[in-house]
Motif scaffolding. Structure first.
Motif, PDB file in Angstrom:
ATOM      1  N   HIS A  73      30.655  40.199  20.510  1.00  0.00           N
ATOM      2  CA  HIS A  73      30.685  40.371  19.055  1.00  0.00           C
ATOM      3  C   HIS A  73      30.688  41.830  18.619  1.00  0.00           C
ATOM      4  CE1 HIS A  73      29.974  40.112  14.798  1.00  0.00           C
ATOM      5  NE2 HIS A  73      28.835  40.786  14.933  1.00  0.00           N
ATOM      6  N   LEU A  74      29.652  42.592  18.961  1.00  0.00           N
ATOM      7  CA  LEU A  74      29.527  43.936  18.403  1.00  0.00           C
ATOM      8  C   LEU A  74      30.697  44.847  18.788  1.00  0.00           C
ATOM      9  CD1 LEU A  74      25.737  44.860  18.681  1.00  0.00           C
ATOM     10  CD2 LEU A  74      27.044  44.311  16.618  1.00  0.00           C
ATOM     11  N   GLY A  75      31.140  44.765  20.044  1.00  0.00           N
ATOM     12  CA  GLY A  75      32.268  45.582  20.458  1.00  0.00           C
ATOM     13  C   GLY A  75      33.525  45.254  19.680  1.00  0.00           C
ATOM     14  N   HIS A  76      33.784  43.960  19.511  1.00  0.00           N
ATOM     15  CA  HIS A  76      34.954  43.542  18.744  1.00  0.00           C
ATOM     16  C   HIS A  76      34.793  43.854  17.263  1.00  0.00           C
ATOM     17  CE1 HIS A  76      36.394  40.661  22.091  1.00  0.00           C
ATOM     18  NE2 HIS A  76      37.216  41.677  22.001  1.00  0.00           N
ATOM     19  N   ALA A 126      26.336  42.374   7.663  1.00  0.00           N
ATOM     20  CA  ALA A 126      25.457  43.479   7.276  1.00  0.00           C
ATOM     21  C   ALA A 126      24.644  43.980   8.469  1.00  0.00           C
ATOM     22  CB  ALA A 126      24.526  43.032   6.149  1.00  0.00           C
ATOM     23  N   GLU A 127      24.144  43.071   9.274  1.00  0.00           N
ATOM     24  CA  GLU A 127      23.376  43.470  10.456  1.00  0.00           C
ATOM     25  C   GLU A 127      24.273  44.173  11.477  1.00  0.00           C
ATOM     26  OE1 GLU A 127      20.014  43.755  13.114  1.00  0.00           O
ATOM     27  OE2 GLU A 127      20.397  43.794  10.959  1.00  0.00           O
ATOM     28  N   SER A 128      25.505  43.730  11.595  1.00  0.00           N
ATOM     29  CA  SER A 128      26.447  44.363  12.523  1.00  0.00           C
ATOM     30  C   SER A 128      26.778  45.782  12.073  1.00  0.00           C
ATOM     31  CB  SER A 128      27.722  43.524  12.634  1.00  0.00           C
ATOM     32  OG  SER A 128      27.427  42.219  13.096  1.00  0.00           O
ATOM     33  N   LEU A 129      26.924  45.996  10.765  1.00  0.00           N
ATOM     34  CA  LEU A 129      27.116  47.349  10.254  1.00  0.00           C
ATOM     35  C   LEU A 129      25.921  48.226  10.583  1.00  0.00           C
ATOM     36  CD1 LEU A 129      28.634  46.643   6.715  1.00  0.00           C
ATOM     37  CD2 LEU A 129      29.849  47.633   8.672  1.00  0.00           C
ATOM     38  N   ARG A 130      24.732  47.675  10.441  1.00  0.00           N
ATOM     39  CA  ARG A 130      23.527  48.453  10.744  1.00  0.00           C
ATOM     40  C   ARG A 130      23.463  48.817  12.225  1.00  0.00           C
ATOM     41  NH1 ARG A 130      18.488  48.260  12.680  1.00  0.00           N
ATOM     42  NH2 ARG A 130      18.712  46.124  13.446  1.00  0.00           N
ATOM     43  N   LEU A 131      23.759  47.845  13.076  1.00  0.00           N
ATOM     44  CA  LEU A 131      23.655  48.079  14.514  1.00  0.00           C
ATOM     45  C   LEU A 131      24.716  49.050  15.021  1.00  0.00           C
ATOM     46  CD1 LEU A 131      22.916  44.424  15.704  1.00  0.00           C
ATOM     47  CD2 LEU A 131      21.322  46.367  15.741  1.00  0.00           C
ATOM     48  N   THR A 132      25.893  49.037  14.400  1.00  0.00           N
ATOM     49  CA  THR A 132      26.973  49.916  14.833  1.00  0.00           C
ATOM     50  C   THR A 132      27.011  51.229  14.057  1.00  0.00           C
ATOM     51  OG1 THR A 132      28.514  48.808  13.318  1.00  0.00           O
ATOM     52  CG2 THR A 132      28.447  48.008  15.596  1.00  0.00           C
ATOM     53  N   ARG A 133      26.227  51.289  12.985  1.00  0.00           N
ATOM     54  CA  ARG A 133      26.182  52.472  12.129  1.00  0.00           C
ATOM     55  C   ARG A 133      27.561  52.810  11.549  1.00  0.00           C
ATOM     56  NH1 ARG A 133      22.550  53.555  16.226  1.00  0.00           N
ATOM     57  NH2 ARG A 133      24.065  54.743  17.466  1.00  0.00           N
ATOM     58  N   LEU A 134      28.261  51.773  11.167  1.00  0.00           N
ATOM     59  CA  LEU A 134      29.569  51.921  10.537  1.00  0.00           C
ATOM     60  C   LEU A 134      29.478  51.641   9.039  1.00  0.00           C
ATOM     61  CD1 LEU A 134      31.784  50.026  13.151  1.00  0.00           C
ATOM     62  CD2 LEU A 134      31.716  52.500  12.798  1.00  0.00           C
ATOM     63  N   ASN A 135      30.426  52.149   8.301  1.00  0.00           N
ATOM     64  CA  ASN A 135      30.543  51.803   6.884  1.00  0.00           C
ATOM     65  C   ASN A 135      31.397  50.558   6.745  1.00  0.00           C
ATOM     66  OD1 ASN A 135      29.106  54.119   5.994  1.00  0.00           O
ATOM     67  ND2 ASN A 135      30.962  55.363   6.244  1.00  0.00           N
ATOM     68  N   ASP A 136      31.180  49.821   5.671  1.00  0.00           N
ATOM     69  CA  ASP A 136      31.943  48.592   5.446  1.00  0.00           C
ATOM     70  C   ASP A 136      33.400  48.949   5.160  1.00  0.00           C
ATOM     71  OD1 ASP A 136      32.446  45.921   5.251  1.00  0.00           O
ATOM     72  OD2 ASP A 136      30.989  45.535   3.667  1.00  0.00           O
ATOM     73  N   VAL A 137      34.267  47.970   5.383  1.00  0.00           N
ATOM     74  CA  VAL A 137      35.707  48.191   5.203  1.00  0.00           C
ATOM     75  C   VAL A 137      36.085  48.116   3.724  1.00  0.00           C
ATOM     76  CG1 VAL A 137      36.293  47.360   7.485  1.00  0.00           C
ATOM     77  CG2 VAL A 137      36.132  45.718   5.615  1.00  0.00           C
TER      78      VAL A 137
END
Length: 320
Positions: free
Chosen positions: A132-135, A309-320
């Motif tokens: 999941h997180l990598g993809h 939202a949790e995936s954004l937090r874990l990857t430290r990315l901004n939303d699209v």
């Protein structure tokens, strides 16, 4: 909950091959990215999409093996990509984005299944991090290239593994729970299905539709972490040790297993639909715990947004 999880009249079924659904489809000039496209289901997907004109980028950890596998397939490039390594994903995405090429189809095919406990460098449980997180990171980084295609699709491989109970947004890394490799796999596959729901909600007004797929039960590279006894317990092999192929009972070969992926990537029937879980070259029915299809929690909008939202937090990315 999505309102579109209703099967269509497709004319296809469990025995359908990827080449069958690709007939009369033309992807000439379109760029497709396939993670894990150098072996198993990914390789079959690569072959079929190339056969209908697509330019295919195979993104894989094992570059040498993939180059050997695709050597005779036209219009295929191989790039290194390690889904467990954010730096590797960023390098791949930066190079592709820098080329200015639009991505018409992103197929998130690579993955692991039922592994012993391992973690990424951030401490995330390995199956969730890889599948999941990598993809997730890859899709977010390539989002502008998919918008640039005007009409693009994301296809992520989930599985009936999503039916294994245990998805826990409060403990995705098994910090509080005892690790169970099958619960972890089910959690990752549920995350894949939820990802498609949230991605489609964000992308549909910009020409991006997303789908999750159950390819079927296939004995292939994904089973490399299973013992002979475990594989035998699934009644997946005949007396000579060969895979049993019986599509009616979900036991498929690679050509049949890749069919739903190719259907989601190309079918005109899905032009105005997205965020759905598909199997057997169709939108799966919404089912309870006693049936196949898709469980309601795997396509629940609220849960998909919480996971995003949790995936954004874990990857430290901004939303699209």
């Amino acid at each position: 909950m999505t309102h579109y999880q209703i099967p269509l009249e497709t004319g296809w079924g469990p025995e359908t091959r990827a080449l069958d659904v690709a007939e009369n489809i033309d992807l000439t000039g379109k760029l497709v990215v396939v993670t894990g496209g150098g072996s198993g289901l990914g390789l079959e997907t690569t072959k079929v999409l190339s056969s209908i004109g697509a330019n295919v980028i195979v993104a894989t950890r094992d570059v040498d093996r993939a180059r050997t596998a695709v050597a005779d397939i036209p219009r295929v490039e191989v790039f290194e990509l390690d889904l467990l390594d954010p730096d590797s994903i960023d390098r791949f995405a930066t190079e592709l984005m820098g080329s200015g090429r639009a991505v018409s189809v992103l197929i998130l095919n690579a993955g692991v299944m039922a592994t012993p406990l391992f973690r990424d460098r951030e401490g995330n449980e390995g199956q969730f991090a890889t599948n999941h997180l990598g993809h997730f990171r890859l899709a977010v980084r390539l989002w502008p290239a998919m918008v640039a295609a005007k009409q693009s699709r994301i296809v992520v491989l989930s599985s009936r593994g999503h039916m294994i109970p245990g998805f826990d947004l409060q403990d995705l890394s098994f910090s509080s729970r005892t690790y169970d490799k099958w619960v972890a796999y089910g959690q990752a596959k549920t995350a894949n299905a939820l990802f498609a729901v949230a991605a489609d909600r964000r992308g549909k007004n910009r020409g991006i539709r997303a789908y999750s797929v159950h390819p079927g039960s296939i004995v292939g590279p994904l089973a490399r972490h299973l013992s002979a006894e475990e594989i035998a317990s699934f009644n997946a092999l005949d007396a000579d040790g060969n895979p049993i192929i019986d599509p009616a009972s979900d036991r498929k070969n690679f050509a049949q297993g890749a069919a739903t992926t190719v259907w989601c990537a190309t079918s005109p029937l899905l032009a105005s639909l997205g965020g759905v879980y598909c199997e057997n070259c169709n939108i799966a029915s919404l089912e309870d715990e006693n049936s196949f299809g898709v469980r309601p929690y795997a396509i629940d909008i609220e849960t998909s947004e919480l996971l995003w939202a949790e995936s954004l937090r874990l990857t430290r990315l901004n939303d699209v």
